[in-house]
Enzyme design. Structure first.
Site, PDB file in Angstrom:
ATOM      1  N   GLY A  67       2.763  -1.109   4.305  1.00  0.00           N
ATOM      2  CA  GLY A  67       2.819   0.308   3.956  1.00  0.00           C
ATOM      3  C   GLY A  67       4.251   0.736   3.687  1.00  0.00           C
ATOM      4  N   GLY A  68       4.869   1.338   4.698  1.00  0.00           N
ATOM      5  CA  GLY A  68       6.206   1.928   4.553  1.00  0.00           C
ATOM      6  C   GLY A  68       7.221   1.039   3.859  1.00  0.00           C
ATOM      7  N   GLU A  80      -6.712   4.898   7.866  1.00  0.00           N
ATOM      8  CA  GLU A  80      -6.493   6.329   7.567  1.00  0.00           C
ATOM      9  C   GLU A  80      -7.732   6.935   6.913  1.00  0.00           C
ATOM     10  OE1 GLU A  80      -2.781   5.714   5.535  1.00  0.00           O
ATOM     11  OE2 GLU A  80      -1.897   5.150   7.464  1.00  0.00           O
ATOM     12  N   GLY A 100       2.572   2.347  10.743  1.00  0.00           N
ATOM     13  CA  GLY A 100       3.562   3.413  10.576  1.00  0.00           C
ATOM     14  C   GLY A 100       4.294   3.780  11.855  1.00  0.00           C
ATOM     15  N   ASN A 151       0.866  -1.187   0.000  1.00  0.00           N
ATOM     16  CA  ASN A 151       0.000   0.000   0.000  1.00  0.00           C
ATOM     17  C   ASN A 151       0.899   1.231   0.000  1.00  0.00           C
ATOM     18  OD1 ASN A 151      -1.809   2.052   0.530  1.00  0.00           O
ATOM     19  ND2 ASN A 151      -2.282   1.382   2.618  1.00  0.00           N
ATOM     20  N   TRP A 152       0.983   1.876  -1.144  1.00  0.00           N
ATOM     21  CA  TRP A 152       1.919   2.998  -1.280  1.00  0.00           C
ATOM     22  C   TRP A 152       1.384   4.302  -0.680  1.00  0.00           C
ATOM     23  CZ3 TRP A 152       3.749   2.443  -7.108  1.00  0.00           C
ATOM     24  CH2 TRP A 152       4.405   1.216  -7.253  1.00  0.00           C
TER      25      TRP A 152
END
Ligand code: PGA
Length: 253
Positions: free
Chosen positions: A234-235, A97, A173, A9-10
């Site tokens: 993610g990251g 988010e 995150g 997930n960018w």
């Protein structure tokens, strides 16, 4: 046997050119990897170029959201049929988010999930508790509520295209991953709810991903748990080497 599924997930990262550089690297390095399903989720603007670059590869393209209407006066939104037209095959819905900053609720996430599935996309429905909710002993109740909303109106016929992602908000995150035991406890609970909802046979085919500070160093131990069937990353999905290492670690189990 559930095929592990790893999605990058960018979020709000990478220009079109940067997106293409990253997926070209992934495509080259991961072409021989078998026994795992892989997807990347670029921004809406990069998605068509990424999907085109990934044509014929073993990596799919996923959107980060999917609006519930197909067209009309909904400024700023993108619909399921438009995502399919742009080359997406999966959509993430209900990411924390979106719930935290953009007003997504259990109800709207259900509408988005149904719209994604109706368009022919696979839907990754995200659930997960905040730190206050965990500390208050409400983790399973929060997950139950989000799951009930996210799965409302669905029947067993679409289960093959349904994935649940358990992402504790406090782990996203933050570098603070849930332990494999903490994650497995919630995954097993989600599986139990899926059994109640769709029956044991179907529920046992639904993948449940874990997300929240997944790295190459913790992916293998997480995915080794019986009800953890992959990762939403993610990251660590923004650097080719990190994401490749996670995919390989996930496949190794
Ligand atoms: P993270 O994000 O891996 O950076 O914690 C995961 C997610 O939000 O999907």
């Amino acid at each position: 046997m559930r095929t592990p599924f790893v999605v990058g997930n960018w979020k709000l990262n990478k220009t079109i050119a940067e997106s293409l550089t990253l997926v070209t690297e992934l495509k080259n390095q991961l072409s021989a990897v078998k026994g795992i399903q892989i997807c990347v989720a670029p921004t809406f603007v990069s998605l068509p170029a990424v999907a085109k670059r990934l044509e014929g590869s073993n990596i799919g393209t996923c959107s980060q959201d999917c609006f519930w209407e197909t067209s009309g006066a909904w400024t700023g939104e993108v619909s399921g049929p438009m995502l399919v037209d742009a080359g997406a095959t999966w959509a993430i819905v209900g990411h924390s988010e979106r719930r935290q900053f953009f007003g997504d609720t259990s109800e709207s996430v259900g509408k988005k999930a149904r719209a994604a599935l109706a368009a022919g996309l696979g839907a990754i429905v995200c659930v997960g508790e905040s730190l206050a909710e965990r500390d208050g002993g409400r983790t399973l109740a929060v997950v139950d509520d989000q799951l009930a909303g996210g799965l409302s109106g669905m029947d067993g016929t679409i289960v093959a295209r349904l994935v649940i992602a358990y992402e504790p908000v406090w782990a996203i995150g933050t570098g603070r991953t849930a332990t494999p035991g903490q994650a497995q406890e919630v995954h097993a609970h989600i599986r139990k709810r899926l059994h109640e909802r769709f029956g044991a046979t179907l529920a046992d085919t639904i993948r449940i991903q874990y997300g929240g500070s997944v790295k190459s160093s913790n992916a293998e131990a997480l995915i080794a748990e019986p009800d953890i069937d992959g990762a939403l990353v993610g990251g660590a999905s923004l650097e080719a080497a990190d994401f490749i290492a996670i995919v390989k670690a996930a496949r190794g189990t």
